[in-house]
Design a protein around this motif. Structure first.
Motif, PDB file in Angstrom:
ATOM      1  N   PHE A   1      52.198   0.007 -21.663  1.00  0.00           N
ATOM      2  CA  PHE A   1      53.051   1.010 -22.296  1.00  0.00           C
ATOM      3  C   PHE A   1      52.516   1.372 -23.681  1.00  0.00           C
ATOM      4  CE2 PHE A   1      55.836  -0.641 -19.096  1.00  0.00           C
ATOM      5  CZ  PHE A   1      56.774   0.338 -18.832  1.00  0.00           C
ATOM      6  N   THR A   2      52.792   2.612 -24.086  1.00  0.00           N
ATOM      7  CA  THR A   2      52.422   3.106 -25.410  1.00  0.00           C
ATOM      8  C   THR A   2      53.692   3.383 -26.198  1.00  0.00           C
ATOM      9  OG1 THR A   2      50.451   4.159 -24.513  1.00  0.00           O
ATOM     10  CG2 THR A   2      51.215   4.949 -26.648  1.00  0.00           C
ATOM     11  N   ARG A   3      53.693   2.966 -27.436  1.00  0.00           N
ATOM     12  CA  ARG A   3      54.850   3.209 -28.293  1.00  0.00           C
ATOM     13  C   ARG A   3      55.010   4.715 -28.493  1.00  0.00           C
ATOM     14  NH1 ARG A   3      56.510   0.014 -33.761  1.00  0.00           N
ATOM     15  NH2 ARG A   3      58.155   1.449 -34.362  1.00  0.00           N
ATOM     16  N   ALA A   4      56.221   5.216 -28.283  1.00  0.00           N
ATOM     17  CA  ALA A   4      56.475   6.657 -28.335  1.00  0.00           C
ATOM     18  C   ALA A   4      57.373   7.057 -29.501  1.00  0.00           C
ATOM     19  CB  ALA A   4      57.098   7.112 -27.018  1.00  0.00           C
TER      20      ALA A   4
ATOM     21  N   GLU B   1      60.996   3.078 -28.656  1.00  0.00           N
ATOM     22  CA  GLU B   1      60.776   3.633 -27.318  1.00  0.00           C
ATOM     23  C   GLU B   1      59.310   3.527 -26.913  1.00  0.00           C
ATOM     24  OE1 GLU B   1      63.020   5.179 -25.191  1.00  0.00           O
ATOM     25  OE2 GLU B   1      64.739   4.874 -26.518  1.00  0.00           O
ATOM     26  N   TYR B   2      59.081   3.339 -25.600  1.00  0.00           N
ATOM     27  CA  TYR B   2      57.741   3.229 -25.025  1.00  0.00           C
ATOM     28  C   TYR B   2      57.653   4.109 -23.790  1.00  0.00           C
ATOM     29  CZ  TYR B   2      56.829  -0.757 -28.024  1.00  0.00           C
ATOM     30  OH  TYR B   2      56.638  -1.551 -29.114  1.00  0.00           O
ATOM     31  N   LEU B   3      56.422   4.516 -23.458  1.00  0.00           N
ATOM     32  CA  LEU B   3      56.195   5.368 -22.299  1.00  0.00           C
ATOM     33  C   LEU B   3      54.916   4.920 -21.584  1.00  0.00           C
ATOM     34  CD1 LEU B   3      56.999   7.948 -20.703  1.00  0.00           C
ATOM     35  CD2 LEU B   3      55.516   9.232 -22.274  1.00  0.00           C
ATOM     36  N   LEU B   4      54.921   5.064 -20.284  1.00  0.00           N
ATOM     37  CA  LEU B   4      53.760   4.791 -19.457  1.00  0.00           C
ATOM     38  C   LEU B   4      53.734   5.824 -18.340  1.00  0.00           C
ATOM     39  CD1 LEU B   4      51.333   2.973 -18.743  1.00  0.00           C
ATOM     40  CD2 LEU B   4      52.919   1.500 -17.489  1.00  0.00           C
ATOM     41  N   VAL B   5      52.619   6.544 -18.241  1.00  0.00           N
ATOM     42  CA  VAL B   5      52.463   7.578 -17.226  1.00  0.00           C
ATOM     43  C   VAL B   5      51.574   7.030 -16.111  1.00  0.00           C
ATOM     44  CG1 VAL B   5      51.599   9.914 -16.782  1.00  0.00           C
ATOM     45  CG2 VAL B   5      52.722   9.389 -18.956  1.00  0.00           C
ATOM     46  N   ALA B   6      51.915   7.393 -14.883  1.00  0.00           N
ATOM     47  CA  ALA B   6      51.148   6.921 -13.723  1.00  0.00           C
ATOM     48  C   ALA B   6      49.691   7.358 -13.845  1.00  0.00           C
ATOM     49  CB  ALA B   6      51.740   7.471 -12.430  1.00  0.00           C
ATOM     50  N   PRO B   7      48.760   6.492 -13.460  1.00  0.00           N
ATOM     51  CA  PRO B   7      47.353   6.880 -13.484  1.00  0.00           C
ATOM     52  C   PRO B   7      47.116   8.053 -12.534  1.00  0.00           C
ATOM     53  CG  PRO B   7      47.630   4.570 -12.804  1.00  0.00           C
ATOM     54  CD  PRO B   7      48.984   5.156 -12.951  1.00  0.00           C
TER      55      PRO B   7
END
Length: 154
Positions: free
Chosen positions: A136-139, A147-153
């Motif tokens: 996850f990346t801090r958003a 808040e954190y976000l992770l997008v599908a590869p």
């Protein structure tokens, strides 16, 4: 070794231990009572049996012991929300990171999610480290939470 599995009725006492003590300090709730734990496990099973599944709630198992819970809630547009809690005597052993990684793998594979969000209380940086290790990346911040976000590869 850490693993994930559906909760069963007999897990209520272990779930109560997970949602107690220091583990609830940043969750905005009191320790779980016995009746709450029974109801929680019942609802978790109902959510998992719905079609489509509304929320995945899985037990985190280590050495045959239920040491935590991970959740993946379904949001519109293929987005999901990840959360987790571990029994405080299991902190720092890598179980949360392993469990979140497994949940992410499921979400972007069989779960069909396109992105995942998560958040933690700003006074709980260890939770942020778990999310970062899981990709996850801090958003930013919202509602007092990190808040954190992770997008599908692709």
């Amino acid at each position: 070794m850490t693993g994930l599995r559906p909760l069963i009725a007999a897990d209520a006492p272990a779930v109560r231990r997970v949602y107690g003590g220091a583990s609830v300090a940043f969750l905005g709730r009191a320790a779980m009572s016995r009746p709450e734990a029974v109801e929680y496990v019942t609802r978790a099973r109902e959510w998992g049996e719905a079609d489509p599944v509304v929320r995945y709630v899985l037990g985190v198992e280590a050495g045959g012991d239920l040491v935590g819970v991970v959740k993946l809630g379904r949001r519109p547009g293929g987005h999901g929300r990840v959360s987790y809690v571990l029994r405080e005597d299991q902190w720092g052993r890598g179980h949360a990171t392993a469990a979140v990684r497994m949940l992410v793998s499921f979400a972007f594979g069989a779960g069909g999610f396109v992105s995942l969000g998560a958040r933690h209380h700003p006074d709980n940086p260890a939770s942020g480290r778990v999310l970062a290790k899981a990709g996850f990346t801090r958003a930013g911040r919202a509602g007092g939470m990190v808040e954190y976000l992770l997008v599908a590869p692709s």
